[in-house]
Design a protein around this motif. Sequence first.
Motif, short mmCIF file in Angstrom:
data_model
loop_
_atom_site.label_atom_id
_atom_site.label_comp_id
_atom_site.label_asym_id
_atom_site.label_seq_id
_atom_site.Cartn_x
_atom_site.Cartn_y
_atom_site.Cartn_z
N UNK A 167 0.81 -1.21 0.00
CA UNK A 167 0.00 0.00 0.00
C UNK A 167 0.85 1.26 0.00
N UNK A 168 0.40 2.26 0.73
CA UNK A 168 1.09 3.55 0.75
C UNK A 168 2.44 3.47 1.44
N UNK A 169 2.67 2.41 2.25
CA UNK A 169 3.95 2.30 2.95
C UNK A 169 5.06 1.81 2.02
N UNK A 170 4.71 1.14 0.94
CA UNK A 170 5.74 0.62 0.03
C UNK A 170 6.60 1.73 -0.56
N UNK A 171 6.02 2.82 -1.09
CA UNK A 171 6.88 3.91 -1.57
C UNK A 171 7.65 4.60 -0.47
N UNK A 172 7.12 4.59 0.76
CA UNK A 172 7.86 5.17 1.88
C UNK A 172 9.16 4.40 2.08
N UNK A 173 9.07 3.08 2.05
CA UNK A 173 10.27 2.25 2.22
C UNK A 173 11.23 2.43 1.07
N UNK A 174 10.71 2.61 -0.15
CA UNK A 174 11.61 2.85 -1.28
C UNK A 174 12.44 4.11 -1.05
N UNK A 175 11.89 5.05 -0.30
CA UNK A 175 12.63 6.27 0.02
C UNK A 175 13.56 6.07 1.21
N UNK A 176 13.06 5.49 2.30
CA UNK A 176 13.92 5.31 3.48
C UNK A 176 15.07 4.35 3.20
N UNK A 177 14.93 3.51 2.18
CA UNK A 177 16.04 2.62 1.80
C UNK A 177 17.26 3.41 1.33
N UNK A 178 17.04 4.66 0.92
CA UNK A 178 18.16 5.50 0.46
C UNK A 178 18.88 6.20 1.61
N UNK A 179 18.31 6.13 2.82
CA UNK A 179 18.94 6.79 3.95
C UNK A 179 20.12 5.98 4.46
N UNK A 180 20.92 6.59 5.29
CA UNK A 180 22.05 5.87 5.89
C UNK A 180 21.54 4.91 6.96
N UNK A 181 22.34 3.91 7.28
CA UNK A 181 21.99 3.00 8.37
C UNK A 181 21.79 3.78 9.67
N UNK A 182 22.63 4.78 9.90
CA UNK A 182 22.54 5.56 11.14
C UNK A 182 21.21 6.29 11.23
#
Length: 314
Positions: free
Chosen positions: A278-293
């Motif tokens: 749902x709407x969370x899938x594109x959110x994860x596609x974005x947060x996947x670009x963040x650093x581990x920290x």
Amino acid sequence: MRKALAALLVLAVLGVVGFFLLTAPAAWAFLRGDSGMSEIVPAAGHAINLENGRTLFYAGGCSSCHAVPDQDDKTRLGGGLALKSPFGTFHVPNISPDRNDGIGSWSTADFIRAMREGVSPDGRHYYPAFPYASYQRMSVGDLADLFGFLQTLPAVQGRAPDHELPFPFNIRRGLGLWKLAFLDGRPFMPDAAKSPAWNRGAYLINGPGHCAECHSERNFVGAIVEDRRFAGGPDPEGGRGTVPNITPDPKGIGGWTKDELTTLFKTGETPSFDTVGGAMAPVVRNTAHLSDADREAMAEYLLTLVPRASVKRP
């Protein structure tokens, strides 16, 4: 009788004048007082950090709403997505660097004012479907960096259609009253008693990430109910489903570990080996670009929230 009618007429005129004074975009800026929001340009000598701007772009999920629908290139921010709500349908605008249809002709101050005060360069209120109630928490330096990064993306021609809102929601001027009631004008203030990681997570979640905008119940005028913040809520587009509780309640993320929540932000995988949709899938596609920290900081903050019971399903 004539005196009574005259008095009513005077009251009506005063009411109209009062409405226009209180709902002017400048009224909120005047009445908020010393809120720490007076700066709409970064400090002198601020050098634009494009890498930081890129991080904020993904933390904010800008492409989730503003990318041209049904295109693979999520850096083409031509808008056009239709967002249904109980107040009508909002059409997401073009925020690409196109000078005619996007924000290519804006100044840095224009962008910061829009993000913090919900005001357009030509002095109109923005509807809070644009979540400036969260973006107001961001620092002017970060907003300048984000604007700088947006200017490096492709310019896209074309404007989204006008919003489709029934009366009285189509009276944009009335948003001035909404802001006086619900836009507090406070930037994020770190908690000295907490760790730097916790404060970083709090900033990302409450500022650019605007997580509460979806994961909270709202009142009859569309403002977040504070004692229901992060506890989930009805589908903002009016469907029968609900948005999940992300507090440490047993029916939220209670029992999750920091590593499990960090993994969700990176891959979308839940502790039960399911994958968010749902709407969370594109959110994860974005947060996947963040650093581990940064992902760890977000998880650390969320796991310290006050547990709140989930919204009851209709």
